[in-house]
Design a protein around this motif. Structure first.
Motif, PDB file in Angstrom:
ATOM      1  N   THR A 116       0.842  -1.200   0.000  1.00  0.00           N
ATOM      2  CA  THR A 116       0.000   0.000   0.000  1.00  0.00           C
ATOM      3  C   THR A 116       0.867   1.235   0.000  1.00  0.00           C
ATOM      4  O   THR A 116       1.765   1.362   0.827  1.00  0.00           O
ATOM      5  CB  THR A 116      -0.901   0.023   1.249  1.00  0.00           C
ATOM      6  N   SER A 117       0.580   2.162  -0.903  1.00  0.00           N
ATOM      7  CA  SER A 117       1.264   3.448  -0.864  1.00  0.00           C
ATOM      8  C   SER A 117       0.560   4.348   0.137  1.00  0.00           C
ATOM      9  O   SER A 117      -0.655   4.382   0.195  1.00  0.00           O
ATOM     10  CB  SER A 117       1.267   4.079  -2.259  1.00  0.00           C
ATOM     11  N   GLY A 118       1.335   5.032   0.952  1.00  0.00           N
ATOM     12  CA  GLY A 118       0.752   5.920   1.949  1.00  0.00           C
ATOM     13  C   GLY A 118       0.075   5.184   3.095  1.00  0.00           C
ATOM     14  O   GLY A 118      -0.911   5.661   3.651  1.00  0.00           O
ATOM     15  N   PHE A 119       0.639   4.043   3.482  1.00  0.00           N
ATOM     16  CA  PHE A 119       0.045   3.228   4.549  1.00  0.00           C
ATOM     17  C   PHE A 119      -0.188   4.069   5.796  1.00  0.00           C
ATOM     18  O   PHE A 119       0.675   4.827   6.248  1.00  0.00           O
ATOM     19  CB  PHE A 119       0.969   2.056   4.874  1.00  0.00           C
ATOM     20  N   ASN A 120      -1.384   3.889   6.380  1.00  0.00           N
ATOM     21  CA  ASN A 120      -1.757   4.712   7.524  1.00  0.00           C
ATOM     22  C   ASN A 120      -2.426   3.884   8.618  1.00  0.00           C
ATOM     23  O   ASN A 120      -3.060   4.436   9.508  1.00  0.00           O
ATOM     24  CB  ASN A 120      -2.697   5.827   7.063  1.00  0.00           C
ATOM     25  N   GLY A 121      -2.316   2.566   8.554  1.00  0.00           N
ATOM     26  CA  GLY A 121      -2.886   1.738   9.613  1.00  0.00           C
ATOM     27  C   GLY A 121      -3.585   0.515   9.066  1.00  0.00           C
ATOM     28  O   GLY A 121      -3.969   0.479   7.892  1.00  0.00           O
ATOM     29  N   LEU A 122      -3.728  -0.494   9.917  1.00  0.00           N
ATOM     30  CA  LEU A 122      -4.332  -1.761   9.503  1.00  0.00           C
ATOM     31  C   LEU A 122      -5.391  -2.177  10.511  1.00  0.00           C
ATOM     32  O   LEU A 122      -5.177  -2.115  11.723  1.00  0.00           O
ATOM     33  CB  LEU A 122      -3.256  -2.840   9.366  1.00  0.00           C
ATOM     34  N   PHE A 123      -6.534  -2.604   9.985  1.00  0.00           N
ATOM     35  CA  PHE A 123      -7.672  -3.026  10.807  1.00  0.00           C
ATOM     36  C   PHE A 123      -7.905  -4.529  10.611  1.00  0.00           C
ATOM     37  O   PHE A 123      -7.666  -5.069   9.539  1.00  0.00           O
ATOM     38  CB  PHE A 123      -8.954  -2.313  10.369  1.00  0.00           C
TER      39      PHE A 123
END
Lengths: 110, 117
Positions: free
Chosen positions: A26-33
């Protein structure tokens, strides 16, 4: 673009421990749920990781390695009611919605 | 109960029918979403509304038309659908923090199981 992979199906025994893996690009990863979804029901929130490491919440724990693009959900002391699909979803900067993997269908057997 | 309700729970329609799906959230959130969930495929984002303005449209065919009259209600109007549109349609809401990259969890409704004959 974004790509999320997780196993399609897993089987485990009641009382055991199971680990469900998720890899992402992922580009711009900002967290994972992680979400849990029982058949015919809404997905329900389980955990959220934004920093590397392990988040523990009762019988469920979630781990994240940002450098490896990898997460896992660990379920301990499995119960029959844990039979469900487990969805890995990624948040990216600039996107207001999550991108979901196909889900892992977990079957807990007696 | 997640605080997000959807009606109807099940819908069967012909390709020439017009119907609407309704979603209501009781959480005071400012963003609402429509997702499509087909068998053995990932949840696919369709539309995002933030503060009642459509901010994302994921190349969805025009036979799907969303409407967000206020921050608590979201509709999906359906017309001249195709059999491949049969799926579970999920609504979700969240509290988006504008101007930041902060992200809050989405709360999902139970979905509408749609069958197009």
């Amino acid at each position: 673009g974004q790509n999320i992979d997780q196993p399609t199906e897993m089987t485990a025994t009641e009382g055991a421990i199971v680990q469900i893996n998720c890899t992402y690009q992922t580009s711009g990863f900002n967290g994972l749920f992680w979400y849990q979804q029982h058949a015919g029901e809404a997905p329900t929130f389980l955990s959220y990781n934004v920093l590397d490491g392990l988040e523990e919440k009762g019988r469920f724990s979630s781990f994240l390695s940002r450098s490896k693009g990898y997460s896992y959900l660990l379920l301990k002391e499995l119960q029959m009611k844990d039979s469900a699909s487990y969805l890995c979803a990624v948040s990216a900067r600039g996107r207001r919605a999550l991108t979901f993997g196909s889900g892992t269908r977990l079957q807990v057997q007696p | 109960e997640t605080g997000v309700t959807q009606t109807p729970r099940h819908l069967v329609m012909g390709m020439t029918n017009k119907k609407s799906l309704k979603c209501e959230q009781h959480l005071g959130h400012n963003a609402m979403y429509w997702y499509k969930q087909s068998a053995k495929k990932p949840l696919e984002l369709m539309f995002v509304y933030s503060l009642e303005e459509r901010v994302e449209n994921n190349s969805v065919p025009s036979r799907f038309s969303p409407e967000c009259p206020n921050s608590s209600h979201l509709f999906l109007h359906l017309h001249t659908l195709q059999p491949e549109d049969s799926a579970l349609y999920l609504c979700a809401s969240s509290q988006a923090i504008h101007g930041t990259d902060s992200y809050n969890e989405q709360f999902f409704g139970p979905g509408t199981r749609l069958t197009v004959l």
